[in-house]
Write an enzyme that holds these catalytic residues in place. Structure first.
Site, PDB file in Angstrom:
ATOM      1  N   GLY A 181      -5.523   0.359   3.038  1.00  0.00           N
ATOM      2  CA  GLY A 181      -5.550  -0.980   2.471  1.00  0.00           C
ATOM      3  C   GLY A 181      -6.501  -2.008   3.064  1.00  0.00           C
ATOM      4  N   GLY A 183      -9.805  -1.917   3.368  1.00  0.00           N
ATOM      5  CA  GLY A 183     -11.195  -1.830   2.892  1.00  0.00           C
ATOM      6  C   GLY A 183     -11.630  -3.054   2.100  1.00  0.00           C
ATOM      7  CB  CYS A 186      -9.465  -1.187  -0.526  1.00  0.00           C
ATOM      8  SG  CYS A 186      -7.735  -0.891  -0.399  1.00  0.00           S
TER       9      CYS A 186
HETATM   10  P1  5GP Z   1     -14.919  -1.344   4.396  1.00  0.00           P
HETATM   11  O1  5GP Z   1     -15.730  -0.933   5.583  1.00  0.00           O
HETATM   12  O2  5GP Z   1     -15.767  -1.585   3.188  1.00  0.00           O
HETATM   13  O3  5GP Z   1     -14.005  -2.492   4.692  1.00  0.00           O
HETATM   14  O4  5GP Z   1     -13.927  -0.120   4.065  1.00  0.00           O
HETATM   15  C1  5GP Z   1     -14.404   1.177   3.752  1.00  0.00           C
HETATM   16  C2  5GP Z   1     -13.228   2.081   3.436  1.00  0.00           C
HETATM   17  O5  5GP Z   1     -12.500   1.627   2.283  1.00  0.00           O
HETATM   18  C3  5GP Z   1     -13.584   3.501   3.070  1.00  0.00           C
HETATM   19  O6  5GP Z   1     -13.978   4.291   4.163  1.00  0.00           O
HETATM   20  C4  5GP Z   1     -12.313   3.990   2.397  1.00  0.00           C
HETATM   21  O7  5GP Z   1     -11.347   4.416   3.339  1.00  0.00           O
HETATM   22  C5  5GP Z   1     -11.789   2.732   1.717  1.00  0.00           C
HETATM   23  N1  5GP Z   1     -12.028   2.772   0.256  1.00  0.00           N
HETATM   24  C6  5GP Z   1     -13.177   3.045  -0.395  1.00  0.00           C
HETATM   25  N2  5GP Z   1     -13.024   2.952  -1.737  1.00  0.00           N
HETATM   26  C7  5GP Z   1     -11.738   2.619  -1.958  1.00  0.00           C
HETATM   27  C8  5GP Z   1     -10.971   2.387  -3.140  1.00  0.00           C
HETATM   28  O8  5GP Z   1     -11.448   2.416  -4.276  1.00  0.00           O
HETATM   29  N3  5GP Z   1      -9.655   2.085  -2.943  1.00  0.00           N
HETATM   30  C9  5GP Z   1      -9.097   2.038  -1.692  1.00  0.00           C
HETATM   31  N4  5GP Z   1      -7.804   1.795  -1.585  1.00  0.00           N
HETATM   32  N5  5GP Z   1      -9.819   2.223  -0.561  1.00  0.00           N
HETATM   33  C10 5GP Z   1     -11.112   2.516  -0.690  1.00  0.00           C
END
Ligand code: 5GP
Length: 346
Positions: A181, A183, A186
């Protein structure tokens, strides 16, 4: 129904307390780490950042660029076997230290990774990635992968609690990916109400993994270099970045021009954009949804890497850690109010 009353923390809820230090400059800080992985006993050294296995981040181009910085790219699962074979032709042994092959847990995924791994014995890291790492099917998949690929370093996730970290390590995973959660694209927390504040998840999962000789990756929620430092300070062995590595020359995502500015699309792997693009293949990968955003074009990723590592090095000098390895031991977090942190973050 039960309520856990203990307060759980995100990156924004803490700051590092400065400590006396003998370090004169941040150039004295060693940012590379060396690990020996539990099940394979293989050694790895490098800069423990990982580009996320999203098709807008974990691209072949990103892997070419980040391998030069000794940073791992978890290459997304939508490249074909032919594309993989072409990409790997003529690559040095060292290059293989900095790529991971990503997979979901469907039958087609299983067949595809077998083909790629059999044809490319030098691939070291296999990243088995599902939105919800709590299912029995997932644990069975990890067990089977350990049996089928005894000499590969297995990354498995995502989970957020110690007991599941232990279960996955005992099932054969070397490194556990932590985060549900947080991300940037996300929407799990909005759509489902499920989640766990990321810094507490890291602290608790690192404790569980290290107790068994495993490692963790703090995955998601880092927006600024200070968050990356906090993830390491909390005990993350590796930190995975999506949004911070999006929007570069090497990233994927359509280029959009608007009012004289250039943007690149960045979207969650279960967003509508990703589902349209990969037609049906993605729905099973992420049970909950993700969103699509426009990220302002940032140029080559090497500049962002400098910025992140400069920040982390500086954190180390503030707390007196001459090596990144020592950062968590030198870390005392102080809890702050959100408004306070926003002022400090500028
Ligand atoms: P960020 O660095 O952008 O904050 O987070 C990256 C992470 O978000 C990814 O490695 C993956 O675990 C998560 N993530 C990527 N796409 C999605 C999505 O469509 N839904 C959710 N719940 N998580 C995602």
């Amino acid at each position: 129904m039960r309520i856990e009353n203990e307060i759980k923390l995100g990156f924004k809820d803490v700051m590092f307390r400065p400590k006396r230090s003998t370090l004169k400059s941040r150039s004295e800080v060693t940012i590379e780490r060396e690990f020996t992985f539990l099940h394979t006993q293989k050694k790895w050294s490098g800069v423990p950042l990982i580009a996320a296995n999203m098709d807008t981040v974990g691209t072949f181009e990103m892997a070419e660029a980040l391998s030069k910085e000794k940073i791992i790219t978890a290459i997304h699962k939508h490249y074909s076997v032919d594309e993989w074979n072409q990409f790997l032709a003529g690559k040095s042994d060292e290059f293989y230290q900095y790529i991971a092959l990503s997979t979901g847990t469907g039958k087609a995924d299983e067949d595809k990774i077998k083909t790629i791994l059999d044809a490319n014995p030098k691939i070291q890291f296999l990243c088995i990635d599902v939105a919800n790492g709590y299912s029995e099917h997932f644990v069975q998949f990890v067990k089977k992968a350990r049996e089928n690929f005894p000499d590969r370093i297995i990354i498995a996730g995502n989970v957020v609690t110690g007991e599941m970290v232990e279960e996955l390590i005992l099932a054969g995973a070397d490194i556990i990916k932590v985060g549900i959660g947080p991300g940037s694209v996300c929407t799990t927390r909005v759509k489902t109400g499920v989640g766990y504040p990321q810094l507490s998840a890291i602290i608790e999962c690192a404790d569980a993994a290290h107790g068994l000789g495993g490692q963790i990756i703090g995955d998601g929620g880092c927006k600024v270099p200070g968050d990356v430092a906090k993830a390491f300070g909390g005990g993350s062995d590796f930190v995975m970045l999506g949004g911070m590595f999006a929007g570069h020359d090497e990233s994927g995502g359509e280029i959009v021009e608007e009012n004289g500015k250039t943007f690149r699309l960045f979207y969650g792997m279960s967003s509508q954009t990703a589902m349209d693009k990969h037609s049906g293949g993605v729905a099973e990968y992420r049970a909950s949804e993700g969103k699509t955003v426009k990220v302002e074009y940032k140029g080559p990723v090497s500049e962002t890497v400098k910025d992140i590592l400069g920040g982390v090095r500086s954190t180390c000098t503030y707390v007196g850690a001459s090596k990144l390895k020592e950062l968590s031991k030198r870390t005392t977090f102080i809890r702050v109010q959100e408004q306070e942190n926003q002022v400090f973050n500028g």
